[in-house]
Write a protein that holds these residues in place. Structure first.
Motif, PDB file in Angstrom:
ATOM      1  N   ALA A 156     102.845  20.758   6.335  1.00 57.01           N
ATOM      2  CA  ALA A 156     102.746  19.484   7.041  1.00 57.01           C
ATOM      3  C   ALA A 156     102.548  18.416   6.224  1.00 57.01           C
ATOM      4  O   ALA A 156     102.129  18.448   5.064  1.00 57.01           O
ATOM      5  CB  ALA A 156     101.612  19.895   7.968  1.00 57.01           C
ATOM      6  N   VAL A 157     103.178  17.272   6.812  1.00 51.73           N
ATOM      7  CA  VAL A 157     102.915  16.011   5.655  1.00 51.73           C
ATOM      8  C   VAL A 157     102.349  14.937   6.788  1.00 51.73           C
ATOM      9  O   VAL A 157     102.732  14.787   8.025  1.00 51.73           O
ATOM     10  CB  VAL A 157     104.370  15.513   5.475  1.00 51.73           C
ATOM     11  N   SER A 158     101.353  14.090   6.164  1.00 53.11           N
ATOM     12  CA  SER A 158     100.811  13.239   6.926  1.00 53.11           C
ATOM     13  C   SER A 158     101.168  11.757   6.353  1.00 53.11           C
ATOM     14  O   SER A 158     101.270  11.610   5.057  1.00 53.11           O
ATOM     15  CB  SER A 158      99.315  12.915   6.928  1.00 53.11           C
ATOM     16  N   ILE A 159     101.710  10.836   7.254  1.00 54.36           N
ATOM     17  CA  ILE A 159     102.186   9.559   6.665  1.00 54.36           C
ATOM     18  C   ILE A 159     101.436   8.527   7.199  1.00 54.36           C
ATOM     19  O   ILE A 159     101.250   8.225   8.314  1.00 54.36           O
ATOM     20  CB  ILE A 159     103.709   9.241   7.014  1.00 54.36           C
ATOM     21  N   LEU A 160     100.725   7.636   6.212  1.00 54.83           N
ATOM     22  CA  LEU A 160      99.960   6.655   6.607  1.00 54.83           C
ATOM     23  C   LEU A 160     100.591   5.465   7.119  1.00 54.83           C
ATOM     24  O   LEU A 160     101.573   5.017   6.557  1.00 54.83           O
ATOM     25  CB  LEU A 160      98.759   6.191   5.615  1.00 54.83           C
ATOM     26  N   MET A 161     100.212   4.942   8.421  1.00 56.34           N
ATOM     27  CA  MET A 161     100.865   3.788   9.111  1.00 56.34           C
ATOM     28  C   MET A 161      99.994   3.324  10.114  1.00 56.34           C
ATOM     29  O   MET A 161      99.123   4.104  10.646  1.00 56.34           O
ATOM     30  CB  MET A 161     102.150   4.081   9.444  1.00 56.34           C
ATOM     31  N   HIS A 185      99.958  12.899  16.745  1.00 58.62           N
ATOM     32  CA  HIS A 185      99.207  11.601  16.563  1.00 58.62           C
ATOM     33  C   HIS A 185      99.753  10.348  17.229  1.00 58.62           C
ATOM     34  O   HIS A 185      99.536   9.453  16.893  1.00 58.62           O
ATOM     35  CB  HIS A 185      98.694  11.502  15.255  1.00 58.62           C
ATOM     36  N   LEU A 186     100.593  10.656  18.382  1.00 58.39           N
ATOM     37  CA  LEU A 186     101.346   9.718  18.818  1.00 58.39           C
ATOM     38  C   LEU A 186     100.638   9.188  20.085  1.00 58.39           C
ATOM     39  O   LEU A 186      99.522   9.863  20.659  1.00 58.39           O
ATOM     40  CB  LEU A 186     102.598  10.235  19.447  1.00 58.39           C
ATOM     41  N   HIS A 187     100.849   7.999  20.600  1.00 59.59           N
ATOM     42  CA  HIS A 187     100.169   7.373  21.593  1.00 59.59           C
ATOM     43  C   HIS A 187     100.352   7.864  22.798  1.00 59.59           C
ATOM     44  O   HIS A 187     101.848   8.154  23.410  1.00 59.59           O
ATOM     45  CB  HIS A 187     100.280   5.740  21.647  1.00 59.59           C
ATOM     46  N   ILE A 221     102.584   8.398   1.724  1.00 62.10           N
ATOM     47  CA  ILE A 221     102.130   9.595   2.152  1.00 62.10           C
ATOM     48  C   ILE A 221     100.821  10.147   2.002  1.00 62.10           C
ATOM     49  O   ILE A 221     100.319   9.821   0.659  1.00 62.10           O
ATOM     50  CB  ILE A 221     103.182  10.762   1.399  1.00 62.10           C
ATOM     51  N   GLY A 222     100.011  10.301   3.041  1.00 58.61           N
ATOM     52  CA  GLY A 222      98.484  10.445   2.574  1.00 58.61           C
ATOM     53  C   GLY A 222      98.294  12.178   2.109  1.00 58.61           C
ATOM     54  O   GLY A 222      97.226  12.123   1.364  1.00 58.61           O
ATOM     55  N   THR A 265      92.778   8.628  13.902  1.00 60.37           N
ATOM     56  CA  THR A 265      92.458   8.464  12.433  1.00 60.37           C
ATOM     57  C   THR A 265      91.964   9.634  11.526  1.00 60.37           C
ATOM     58  O   THR A 265      91.316  10.733  12.038  1.00 60.37           O
ATOM     59  CB  THR A 265      91.325   7.357  12.189  1.00 60.37           C
ATOM     60  N   LEU A 266      92.287   9.871  10.419  1.00 62.71           N
ATOM     61  CA  LEU A 266      91.982  10.838   9.615  1.00 62.71           C
ATOM     62  C   LEU A 266      91.307  10.221   8.380  1.00 62.71           C
ATOM     63  O   LEU A 266      91.863   9.447   7.596  1.00 62.71           O
ATOM     64  CB  LEU A 266      93.226  11.936   9.139  1.00 62.71           C
ATOM     65  N   SER A 267      90.045  10.470   8.176  1.00 58.60           N
ATOM     66  CA  SER A 267      89.375   9.787   7.102  1.00 58.60           C
ATOM     67  C   SER A 267      89.438   8.333   6.982  1.00 58.60           C
ATOM     68  O   SER A 267      89.857   7.700   6.271  1.00 58.60           O
ATOM     69  CB  SER A 267      90.101  10.510   5.684  1.00 58.60           C
ATOM     70  N   GLY A 268      89.456   7.866   8.180  1.00 62.19           N
ATOM     71  CA  GLY A 268      89.481   6.406   8.429  1.00 62.19           C
ATOM     72  C   GLY A 268      90.879   5.698   8.518  1.00 62.19           C
ATOM     73  O   GLY A 268      90.987   4.721   8.510  1.00 62.19           O
ATOM     74  N   ALA A 269      91.932   6.506   8.466  1.00 60.24           N
ATOM     75  CA  ALA A 269      93.217   5.866   8.198  1.00 60.24           C
ATOM     76  C   ALA A 269      94.336   6.784   9.446  1.00 60.24           C
ATOM     77  O   ALA A 269      94.301   7.831   9.221  1.00 60.24           O
ATOM     78  CB  ALA A 269      93.824   6.046   6.847  1.00 60.24           C
TER      79      ALA A 269
END
Length: 271
Positions: A141-146, A198-200, A125-126, A225-229
């Motif tokens: 809101a939650v961001s999940i790095l993948m 953030h889906l394709h 989790i970012g 990307t957010l902050s490069g990820a």
């Protein structure tokens, strides 16, 4: 149909909606006693607030301003007008704004939300909830790095209510940059809504109105990307009375126990 998005670092959805072609109006009856009906072709209920902006020799039934809930895909009688002084002409104009969702919805999930990716995967989790946020729309809101291309799965069953384009503006070393991606909104049986962002673009295999089951693949992650990820942004929302707010929730851990998502936590979708 696409709902507007807020241009921000996280590209979350906006919490105010203007009247658009999601709402269709129909007038019936005589000119001096018109009756107005509203309908929507979308796959989620809509709360609409009507007001008279001009009223000369006019009475409304019910009295305006007032709010009404239009169920998904249905038509509802909204208001009728008649002359305050019968026999004299009347003149009127009205306006309306709307918010998606039923204000009577109660967040009652059957259990913890499934991590929104495939079984056997683990992602960090970012960013987690921000209880101090002044923005109730995005506070949970939650961001999940993948990595881009990761299969995104439904965290809970429901109706695929909306597929829309998302526009984000972020600052880079070379100045402001705009990027486009896709977002999906799923309406749950209790009236709450899950948003996957953030889906394709074009990666959703289903059309709005399709019943989606928990764990079913709904799209793949885009390259935003957010902050490069790259990251999936996930949140649960409801209409709190002409205002969309995000709600706290828990994810299921590998043993099925509910855990609150926090920054740095690793989500594990089973073994």
């Amino acid at each position: 149909m696409f709902m507007p998005v807020l241009l921000s670092a996280l590209c979350m959805m906006q919490n105010a909606y203007a009247a658009q072609d999601l709402i269709r109006m129909r007038k019936q009856g005589a000119d001096d006693r018109p009756v107005f009906y509203a309908s929507t072709a979308c796959h989620f209920p809509v709360e609409v607030a009507f007001q008279l902006t001009k009223a000369v020799n006019v009475l409304s039934e019910p009295r305006l301003p007032a709010r009404f809930v239009i169920p998904a895909g249905q038509e509802v009688k909204i208001f009728a007008l008649r002359a305050l002084h019968p026999g004299e002409s009347l003149s009127y104009a009205y306006s309306y704004v709307f918010t998606p969702g039923d204000p009577g919805a109660q967040h009652r999930p059957p259990g913890p939300y499934l991590p929104p990716f495939q079984k056997g995967q683990r992602f960090r989790i970012g960013s987690g909830f921000d209880p101090g946020s002044q923005d109730p729309y995005n506070a949970h809101a939650v961001s999940i790095l993948m990595p881009p291309g990761t299969q995104i799965c439904a965290a809970r069953s429901g109706i695929l209510a909306e597929i829309g384009e998302q526009l984000c503006r972020r600052q880079t070393a070379h100045g402001a940059r705009e990027e486009r991606s896709m977002q999906i909104r799923i309406l749950h049986d209790d009236g709450t809504m899950a948003v996957y962002a953030h889906l394709h673009p074009g990666s959703a295999p289903f059309s709005p109105g399709t019943r989606i089951r928990e764990g079913q693949g709904i799209a793949v992650l885009g390259s935003l990307t957010l902050s490069g990820a790259s990251s999936l942004v996930f949140l649960i929302q409801k209409n709190a009375g002409m205002k969309i707010v995000s709600l706290p929730f828990v994810f299921a851990d590998s043993g099925g126990k509910g855990v609150t998502p926090v920054r740095g936590m690793v989500l594990n979708n089973g073994e």
